[in-house]
Enzyme design. Structure first.
Site, mmCIF file in Angstrom:
data_model
loop_
_atom_site.group_PDB
_atom_site.id
_atom_site.type_symbol
_atom_site.label_atom_id
_atom_site.label_comp_id
_atom_site.label_asym_id
_atom_site.label_seq_id
_atom_site.Cartn_x
_atom_site.Cartn_y
_atom_site.Cartn_z
ATOM 1 C CG PHE A 146 -1.925 1.147 1.170
ATOM 2 C CD1 PHE A 146 -3.155 0.966 0.568
ATOM 3 C CD2 PHE A 146 -1.627 2.408 1.692
ATOM 4 C CE1 PHE A 146 -4.076 2.008 0.486
ATOM 5 C CE2 PHE A 146 -2.546 3.449 1.612
ATOM 6 C CZ PHE A 146 -3.767 3.243 1.007
ATOM 7 C CG ASP A 231 5.659 3.510 1.861
ATOM 8 O OD1 ASP A 231 5.657 4.094 2.954
ATOM 9 O OD2 ASP A 231 4.647 3.394 1.142
ATOM 10 C CE LYS A 260 -0.425 5.101 7.613
ATOM 11 N NZ LYS A 260 -1.804 5.410 7.942
HETATM 12 N N1 PLP Z 1 2.406 4.145 2.513
HETATM 13 C C1 PLP Z 1 2.068 3.322 3.509
HETATM 14 C C2 PLP Z 1 2.988 2.197 3.868
HETATM 15 C C3 PLP Z 1 0.866 3.502 4.204
HETATM 16 O O1 PLP Z 1 0.535 2.665 5.178
HETATM 17 C C4 PLP Z 1 0.033 4.576 3.830
HETATM 18 C C5 PLP Z 1 -1.252 4.779 4.510
HETATM 19 O O2 PLP Z 1 -1.797 3.941 5.158
HETATM 20 C C6 PLP Z 1 0.437 5.416 2.791
HETATM 21 C C7 PLP Z 1 1.630 5.188 2.154
HETATM 22 C C8 PLP Z 1 -0.422 6.588 2.373
HETATM 23 O O3 PLP Z 1 -0.294 7.584 3.313
HETATM 24 P P1 PLP Z 1 -1.372 8.794 3.328
HETATM 25 O O4 PLP Z 1 -2.675 8.175 3.703
HETATM 26 O O5 PLP Z 1 -0.833 9.731 4.359
HETATM 27 O O6 PLP Z 1 -1.376 9.352 1.951
#
Ligand code: PLP
Length: 404
Positions: A146, A231, A260
């Site tokens: 994700f 990520d 986050k």
């Molecule tokens: N990357 C990861 C690993 C995530 O868990 C998330 C959100 O859950 C995101 C990116 C996306 O982040 P945002 O919701 O702040 O755009």
């Protein structure tokens, strides 16, 4: 009496009526309205208390309304709320220095969301591919990953059922199975400029990247002269028991993204890279709210508190306690596959009834999440106490007993 001062608000029924009339539908929410929080607890408009093991979706690193964060935002709000993204402000410099002094990365770009900085990471890798690798542009990601909800990040994300949504997708992404080094090796072509993975797939159900996999990815990237993008939007800032998850793998990424937990609830995100890959030119990347002072002081307050109070180590120990206790409950409740690192933990349920378990826990005053129907996930504030873990397990097991 709850320990947090009550605030005036309209009755729940009125609020829900207005919500349904005026908020665009994107998700089904419970018919309660959260009005305040403190530490590991939230309260709704009817003054019902919830033990929060969702933590604002792995966001409230220091708990709800931690004094250090409240103070930092309050003080900055009285000083400078917004200058301009085209001007330096002091908090942006202080947070950039804090992050680069405490990681293996050299430079930072600040955004507001994980999707935004992930997209920035892909842009950086493509620019680098254009300049240094004969126009290589493809980024390999993994199934079950994700990376966010912008169009490009939906294209990068490994959710099969998203593939038909919002067509046409952004080209240039290839997905391979996670923790499968051979598949990754086979997917690399002369057009590849980067590999992008989460060290632990959070939204996919808390699947931990193995040490040999992450080390193998590092080696592949070195062999093929391509970027390793980690990520760490969900795993960064102490969540997995070290400040950054990559520290536990004995590798260094070329690019890392954070969001986050970085702002402890305030929207702030960061794209960090090694000097060698900082190839953006003026105008390539930006945004009205990039490096906005309130966000910068929030990030600084959270990261410095996490470092100063050794909160990552606390998360490591508390997470180990939570996993130990879940493991001990496996036989009695038909649970299996306790997994995770630090305070990013999941367990498989005996049936694929995650949403039902989550709802029953909500009714009993506990917030947890089911990233997939077979599993529930726990991502409380990193400051959660042992007693709060015990309280969570009492409610959770009570619900499992009731649902049979
Ligand atoms: N990357 C990861 C690993 C995530 O868990 C998330 C959100 O859950 C995101 C990116 C996306 O982040 P945002 O919701 O702040 O755009």
């Amino acid at each position: 009496m709850s320990p947090v001062a009550q605030v005036a608000h309209a009755p729940t029924s009125e609020l829900i009526r207005d919500a349904e009339a005026s908020l665009m539908y994107v998700v089904t929410r419970p018919s309660q309205v959260m009005v305040r929080g403190k530490g590991c607890y939230l309260w709704d408009a009817d003054d019902r208390k919830y033990l929060d093991f969702i933590g604002g979706w792995a966001v409230t690193s220091l708990g709800h309304c931690p004094p250090a964060l409240v103070r930092a935002i309050n003080n900055q709000a009285k000083t400078l709320i917004n200058a301009s993204p085209a001007l330096y402000n002091e908090p942006m410099i202080r947070l950039a220095k804090l992050l680069t002094d405490n990681s293996c990365l050299d430079k930072v770009f600040f955004g507001s969301t994980g999707a935004e900085v992930n997209e920035g990471a892909v842009k950086l890798a493509r620019k680098w591919g254009a300049k240094h690798k004969h126009g290589a542009f493809e980024v390999i990601t993994t199934w079950n990953s994700f990376h966010g909800r912008t169009l490009a990040m939906m294209s990068a994300t490994g959710k099969q059922h998203w593939d038909e949504l919002f067509e046409p997708k952004v080209p240039g992404f290839k997905r391979v199975p996670f923790n499968d080094l051979k598949a990754m090796r086979q997917a690399i072509t002369p057009q590849t400029c980067a590999i992008m993975v989460e060290p632990i797939q959070g939204e996919g159900g808390v699947w931990v990247g193995t040490k040999s996999y992450l080390q193998g990815l590092r080696q592949l990237c070195d062999e093929h002269n391509i970027l390793l993008i980690l990520d760490e939007v969900q795993t960064g800032v102490g969540r997995t028991g070290t400040l950054w998850a990559y520290e536990q793998y004995g590798i260094e990424p070329d690019v890392m993204t954070l969001a986050k937990g970085l702002g402890g609830g305030f929207p702030v995100a960061a794209l960090l890279a090694k000097d060698k890959f900082c190839v953006f030119e003026a105008g390539d990347q930006g945004g009205t709210y990039c490096a906005q002072p309130l966000a910068m002081v929030a990030g600084h307050a959270v990261v410095s508190e996490v470092i100063r109070k050794k909160i990552a180590t606390k998360a490591k120990n508390r997470g180990a306690y939570l996993r130990r206790r879940l493991k001990a409950l496996e036989g009695e409740y038909g649970l299996s596959n306790v997994r995770g690192k630090g305070l990013l933990v999941a367990v498989d349920l005996p049936q694929e009834n995650g949403p039902q378990v989550v709802q029953a826990c909500f009714n009993a005053g506990l917030l947890i999440n089911a990233p997939v129907p077979k599993s529930v996930r726990f991502m409380p504030p990193l400051t959660v106490s042992r007693a709060e873990v015990d309280e969570m397990l009492d409610i959770f097991t009570g619900v499992l007993r009731k649902l049979g």
